[in-house]
Design an enzyme around this catalytic site. Structure first.
Site, mmCIF file in Angstrom:
data_model
loop_
_atom_site.group_PDB
_atom_site.id
_atom_site.type_symbol
_atom_site.label_atom_id
_atom_site.label_comp_id
_atom_site.label_asym_id
_atom_site.label_seq_id
_atom_site.Cartn_x
_atom_site.Cartn_y
_atom_site.Cartn_z
ATOM 1 N N ASP A 222 36.792 50.027 45.399
ATOM 2 C CA ASP A 222 36.460 50.805 44.218
ATOM 3 C C ASP A 222 36.984 50.095 42.985
ATOM 4 O O ASP A 222 37.271 48.910 43.020
ATOM 5 C CB ASP A 222 37.026 52.216 44.354
ATOM 6 N N THR A 223 37.110 50.864 41.925
ATOM 7 C CA THR A 223 37.491 50.354 40.619
ATOM 8 C C THR A 223 38.637 49.341 40.652
ATOM 9 O O THR A 223 39.657 49.569 41.270
ATOM 10 C CB THR A 223 37.936 51.531 39.742
ATOM 11 N N VAL A 224 38.465 48.231 39.943
ATOM 12 C CA VAL A 224 39.556 47.287 39.722
ATOM 13 C C VAL A 224 40.148 47.586 38.350
ATOM 14 O O VAL A 224 39.503 48.188 37.492
ATOM 15 C CB VAL A 224 39.072 45.818 39.790
ATOM 16 N N GLN A 254 34.656 57.425 37.516
ATOM 17 C CA GLN A 254 35.820 57.660 36.658
ATOM 18 C C GLN A 254 36.095 56.514 35.711
ATOM 19 O O GLN A 254 36.744 56.688 34.676
ATOM 20 C CB GLN A 254 37.056 57.949 37.516
#
Length: 388
Positions: A222-224, A254
């Protein structure tokens, strides 16, 4: 549920370097606390610190080397900016560009493909000094979404145009699809088509699970993100994500939402500490709990470890908002700092005391950190089977 895992670091000042620490064994739904110290070095006028993550989710152990390398490169790129005199917001953007340019992360070039086989990215960045925020959602055709978010932040700092307009970003280098992203998309597409032929609840659940799993491990990241403090004590945070594999076109996670993907806030008369936070995990869980801002607020307590424990437990894992969820998936990196005056007034030197922590409830997470005085970044690659 996988146990909440936490490690922490302390740097005595921006003129000192952080040492890599060995974690304690984690307890289920509790923090593993480790007190740390730092090596002192002679101040030379250069300072700053960066902490990055390559996502909280699932990382293929066979690609651990690649995840570590990209975290090291991201740290080095941010530190190079700090040494050149850049402010925190510029350094954190530089770190994110490095993470986005890797084919192994779910951001920029390595992003998951949506249900239509296209790349749509989310990203945001926040400047703790001005409290300005820039974000983009479901963005296509851009190699580095964080730079678009940063441009929006910069334009916002100049003031709005008539009717509240902000000048658009004009350059659009096109993203190519990495070969393994296309292969994963084709596999997931076949699985979903097969599952859709069967109407039982069991197979619908299996379809959802398989759509988020990927044989090479890339589809589940997911998000880095990254958090940075510069020599002046300014903090900044940023996140970037390709979103869930096989997501519906137009879904925004998000990484593009205020207070959910990242948060940065310099110390002021109300807050004793400057704080910077970057999150990762299931976007819906992080959005509904506004985890980034909640963790930032928690960091104003005297005991950072206990405060963050309570925030993650009460505001996230046990949040009534997520009571219907079987697993609450998320990860966070946190940095807080404050100025400290050296014991010898004759030196007229004010250092920055920095604490950094990270935590995740997911199967794995990869993080890297580095101060401007370190010769190289340090990394931690954690798998669930290593945390027992």
């Amino acid at each position: 549920m996988i146990g909440l895992t936490n490690y922490a670091g302390v740097m005595e000042s921006l003129m000192n370097s952080a040492e890599e620490k060995q974690p304690s064994s984690p307890l289920t739904n509790s923090w593993a606390k480790k007190q740390e110290s730092s090596k002192s070095q002679k101040p030379n006028g250069v300072g700053g610190f960066v902490l990055v993550h390559a996502g909280a989710g699932y990382h293929s152990e066979s690609k651990a080397k690649e995840y570590k390398h990209v975290c090291k490169r991201a740290c080095q790129r941010a530190v190079d900016q700090l040494k050149a005199g850049a402010l925190a917001v510029e350094a954190v953007a530089a770190a994110l560009v490095e993470l986005e340019d890797s084919p192994f992360t779910n951001a920029g070039m390595g992003s998951n493909l949506n249900l239509s086989g296209e790349i749509e990215c989310d990203a945001s960045i926040m400047d703790g000094k001005s409290l300005h925020f820039g974000a983009v959602g479901a963005l296509s055709g851009i190699r580095n979404p964080v730079m678009v978010a940063n441009r929006l932040l910069s334009e916002a700092q100049k003031g709005k145009l008539s009717a509240g307009r902000i000048p658009p970003w004009k350059k659009k280098p096109i993203l190519s699809h990495p070969e393994f992203s296309l292969s994963a998309y084709k596999r997931n597409k076949r699985k979903m088509e097969l599952a859709e032929k069967m109407d039982t609840g069991h197979n619908q659940t299996k379809k959802r699970r398989q759509s988020s799993e990927n044989g090479n491990g890339s589809g589940c990241l997911d998000t880095v993100g990254a958090v940075v403090v510069d020599l002046e004590g300014n903090v900044a945070a940023a996140v970037s994500s390709g979103g869930l594999a096989m997501k519906h076109p137009g879904r925004v996670g998000q990484a593009a939402h205020y207070g959910c993907g990242c948060w940065a806030e310099n110390a002021c008369h109300m807050n004793s500490y400057s704080t910077a936070v970057s999150t990762s995990g299931c976007g819906e869980h992080l959005i509904r709990t506004m985890l980034a801002r909640e963790c930032s607020a928690a960091m104003q307590s005297e005991d950072a470890h206990q405060a963050l424990l309570e925030a993650m437990q009460n505001k996230f894992i046990s949040s009534p908002i997520l009571a219907s969820e079987d697993r609450v998936l998320g990860g966070v990196i946190v940095l807080r700092c404050c100025r400290c005056v050296e014991a010898q007034p004759s030196q007229n030197f004010q250092g920055i005391l920095v604490e950094f922590l990270w935590s995740h409830t997911t199967e794995s997470m990869c993080v890297g950190y580095m101060s401007a005085q370190d010769s190289k970044a340090k990394v931690r690659f954690e798998l669930a089977n290593q945390l027992n």
